[in-house]
Design a protein around this motif. Sequence first.
Motif, PDB file in Angstrom:
ATOM      1  N   ALA A  60      49.587  62.886  41.536  1.00  0.00           N
ATOM      2  CA  ALA A  60      49.920  63.180  42.925  1.00  0.00           C
ATOM      3  C   ALA A  60      48.767  63.830  43.678  1.00  0.00           C
ATOM      4  CB  ALA A  60      51.152  64.078  42.994  1.00  0.00           C
ATOM      5  N   ALA A  61      47.729  64.275  42.963  1.00  0.00           N
ATOM      6  CA  ALA A  61      46.571  64.896  43.604  1.00  0.00           C
ATOM      7  C   ALA A  61      45.518  63.875  44.009  1.00  0.00           C
ATOM      8  CB  ALA A  61      45.958  65.932  42.672  1.00  0.00           C
ATOM      9  N   LEU A  62      45.827  62.593  43.870  1.00  0.00           N
ATOM     10  CA  LEU A  62      44.887  61.533  44.234  1.00  0.00           C
ATOM     11  C   LEU A  62      44.722  61.480  45.752  1.00  0.00           C
ATOM     12  CD1 LEU A  62      43.266  59.045  43.192  1.00  0.00           C
ATOM     13  CD2 LEU A  62      45.323  57.706  43.621  1.00  0.00           C
ATOM     14  N   PRO A  63      43.489  61.609  46.275  1.00  0.00           N
ATOM     15  CA  PRO A  63      43.281  61.538  47.725  1.00  0.00           C
ATOM     16  C   PRO A  63      43.473  60.118  48.242  1.00  0.00           C
ATOM     17  CG  PRO A  63      41.301  62.330  46.600  1.00  0.00           C
ATOM     18  CD  PRO A  63      42.275  61.945  45.560  1.00  0.00           C
ATOM     19  N   LEU A  64      43.946  59.996  49.465  1.00  0.00           N
ATOM     20  CA  LEU A  64      44.191  58.684  50.060  1.00  0.00           C
ATOM     21  C   LEU A  64      42.916  57.863  50.173  1.00  0.00           C
ATOM     22  CD1 LEU A  64      46.687  59.583  52.922  1.00  0.00           C
ATOM     23  CD2 LEU A  64      47.188  58.741  50.633  1.00  0.00           C
ATOM     24  N   CYS A  65      41.791  58.522  50.417  1.00  0.00           N
ATOM     25  CA  CYS A  65      40.532  57.791  50.588  1.00  0.00           C
ATOM     26  C   CYS A  65      40.049  57.155  49.285  1.00  0.00           C
ATOM     27  CB  CYS A  65      39.458  58.690  51.175  1.00  0.00           C
ATOM     28  SG  CYS A  65      39.048  60.105  50.156  1.00  0.00           S
ATOM     29  N   ALA A  69      39.768  51.795  46.501  1.00  0.00           N
ATOM     30  CA  ALA A  69      38.863  51.301  45.456  1.00  0.00           C
ATOM     31  C   ALA A  69      39.601  50.966  44.164  1.00  0.00           C
ATOM     32  CB  ALA A  69      37.792  52.350  45.171  1.00  0.00           C
ATOM     33  N   ARG A  70      40.816  51.451  44.003  1.00  0.00           N
ATOM     34  CA  ARG A  70      41.587  51.213  42.779  1.00  0.00           C
ATOM     35  C   ARG A  70      42.545  50.030  42.903  1.00  0.00           C
ATOM     36  NH1 ARG A  70      42.377  56.417  39.627  1.00  0.00           N
ATOM     37  NH2 ARG A  70      40.840  57.811  40.522  1.00  0.00           N
ATOM     38  N   LEU A  71      42.648  49.444  44.084  1.00  0.00           N
ATOM     39  CA  LEU A  71      43.631  48.386  44.313  1.00  0.00           C
ATOM     40  C   LEU A  71      43.104  47.020  43.888  1.00  0.00           C
ATOM     41  CD1 LEU A  71      44.850  49.475  47.846  1.00  0.00           C
ATOM     42  CD2 LEU A  71      45.995  49.852  45.665  1.00  0.00           C
ATOM     43  N   CYS A  73      44.279  42.866  44.448  1.00  0.00           N
ATOM     44  CA  CYS A  73      45.156  41.950  45.174  1.00  0.00           C
ATOM     45  C   CYS A  73      45.992  41.145  44.175  1.00  0.00           C
ATOM     46  CB  CYS A  73      44.330  41.013  46.054  1.00  0.00           C
ATOM     47  SG  CYS A  73      45.319  39.829  46.984  1.00  0.00           S
ATOM     48  N   GLN A  74      47.275  41.061  44.424  1.00  0.00           N
ATOM     49  CA  GLN A  74      48.162  40.293  43.556  1.00  0.00           C
ATOM     50  C   GLN A  74      48.070  38.794  43.824  1.00  0.00           C
ATOM     51  OE1 GLN A  74      50.050  41.669  41.028  1.00  0.00           O
ATOM     52  NE2 GLN A  74      48.849  43.476  41.555  1.00  0.00           N
ATOM     53  N   ASN A  75      47.476  38.432  44.951  1.00  0.00           N
ATOM     54  CA  ASN A  75      47.370  37.032  45.336  1.00  0.00           C
ATOM     55  C   ASN A  75      46.105  36.385  44.767  1.00  0.00           C
ATOM     56  OD1 ASN A  75      48.218  34.717  46.704  1.00  0.00           O
ATOM     57  ND2 ASN A  75      46.977  35.214  48.481  1.00  0.00           N
ATOM     58  N   CYS A  76      44.948  36.995  45.017  1.00  0.00           N
ATOM     59  CA  CYS A  76      43.668  36.392  44.604  1.00  0.00           C
ATOM     60  C   CYS A  76      42.926  37.200  43.541  1.00  0.00           C
ATOM     61  CB  CYS A  76      42.775  36.182  45.823  1.00  0.00           C
ATOM     62  SG  CYS A  76      42.190  37.709  46.585  1.00  0.00           S
ATOM     63  N   ARG A  77      43.491  38.327  43.097  1.00  0.00           N
ATOM     64  CA  ARG A  77      42.899  39.204  42.082  1.00  0.00           C
ATOM     65  C   ARG A  77      41.581  39.849  42.512  1.00  0.00           C
ATOM     66  NH1 ARG A  77      47.321  40.178  39.692  1.00  0.00           N
ATOM     67  NH2 ARG A  77      48.234  38.481  38.544  1.00  0.00           N
ATOM     68  N   ASN A  78      41.356  39.960  43.810  1.00  0.00           N
ATOM     69  CA  ASN A  78      40.151  40.596  44.335  1.00  0.00           C
ATOM     70  C   ASN A  78      40.225  42.105  44.115  1.00  0.00           C
ATOM     71  OD1 ASN A  78      37.770  41.048  45.831  1.00  0.00           O
ATOM     72  ND2 ASN A  78      38.983  41.458  47.651  1.00  0.00           N
ATOM     73  N   LYS A  79      39.109  42.710  43.737  1.00  0.00           N
ATOM     74  CA  LYS A  79      39.050  44.158  43.527  1.00  0.00           C
ATOM     75  C   LYS A  79      38.066  44.848  44.450  1.00  0.00           C
ATOM     76  CE  LYS A  79      40.369  44.070  38.704  1.00  0.00           C
ATOM     77  NZ  LYS A  79      40.033  44.482  37.333  1.00  0.00           N
ATOM     78  N   THR A  80      37.378  44.104  45.307  1.00  0.00           N
ATOM     79  CA  THR A  80      36.367  44.705  46.182  1.00  0.00           C
ATOM     80  C   THR A  80      36.775  44.565  47.639  1.00  0.00           C
ATOM     81  OG1 THR A  80      35.109  42.649  46.272  1.00  0.00           O
ATOM     82  CG2 THR A  80      34.501  44.229  44.565  1.00  0.00           C
ATOM     83  N   GLY A  81      36.477  45.577  48.427  1.00  0.00           N
ATOM     84  CA  GLY A  81      36.733  45.532  49.858  1.00  0.00           C
ATOM     85  C   GLY A  81      38.181  45.729  50.249  1.00  0.00           C
ATOM     86  N   ASN A  82      39.036  46.147  49.327  1.00  0.00           N
ATOM     87  CA  ASN A  82      40.441  46.370  49.647  1.00  0.00           C
ATOM     88  C   ASN A  82      40.604  47.672  50.410  1.00  0.00           C
ATOM     89  OD1 ASN A  82      41.047  44.027  48.254  1.00  0.00           O
ATOM     90  ND2 ASN A  82      41.315  45.125  46.325  1.00  0.00           N
ATOM     91  N   MET A  83      41.527  47.702  51.366  1.00  0.00           N
ATOM     92  CA  MET A  83      41.723  48.858  52.213  1.00  0.00           C
ATOM     93  C   MET A  83      43.151  49.374  52.108  1.00  0.00           C
ATOM     94  SD  MET A  83      39.832  47.787  55.694  1.00  0.00           S
ATOM     95  CE  MET A  83      40.153  46.045  55.597  1.00  0.00           C
ATOM     96  N   LEU A  84      43.287  50.671  52.137  1.00  0.00           N
ATOM     97  CA  LEU A  84      44.605  51.296  52.185  1.00  0.00           C
ATOM     98  C   LEU A  84      44.985  51.490  53.647  1.00  0.00           C
ATOM     99  CD1 LEU A  84      46.895  52.583  50.471  1.00  0.00           C
ATOM    100  CD2 LEU A  84      45.783  54.760  50.929  1.00  0.00           C
TER     101      LEU A  84
END
Length: 92
Positions: A60-65, A69-71, A73-84
Amino acid sequence: MRHARGKDLSFRGDRYEEVPPDDWTTLSQLQQWYQLAARCGGCGRVSRVDRYALARAHGAALPLCAIGARLTCQNCRNKTGNMLLLGTMPRD
C-alpha cells in the motif's frame, strides 16, 4: 453496469487524467472515490486497474508515479510507455 439507485458505474475512459510523474501519493493515501485506469503505450487500450489487488501485490506504500512502469497490457503484452490514469467516480 448500473447501481441499484440508478447510478451509472460503467467504465468511461474519458473521465481519467494522467498521473503526474512527480506525484508521490501512495495507494494507501488515495481516497476511496478515486478509480485507477491504465493506458497502453503500444496499442492505446484503456482499462480499469484494481487498486486493492495492486496494493496486495506491491504494498500500500507504492507511490502512484511508480505504478505505470510496472504495468503490462493484457491486449498486446507491451511493458513500455504505459501510463496510469486517475479519475473519480461519478457523483449525483
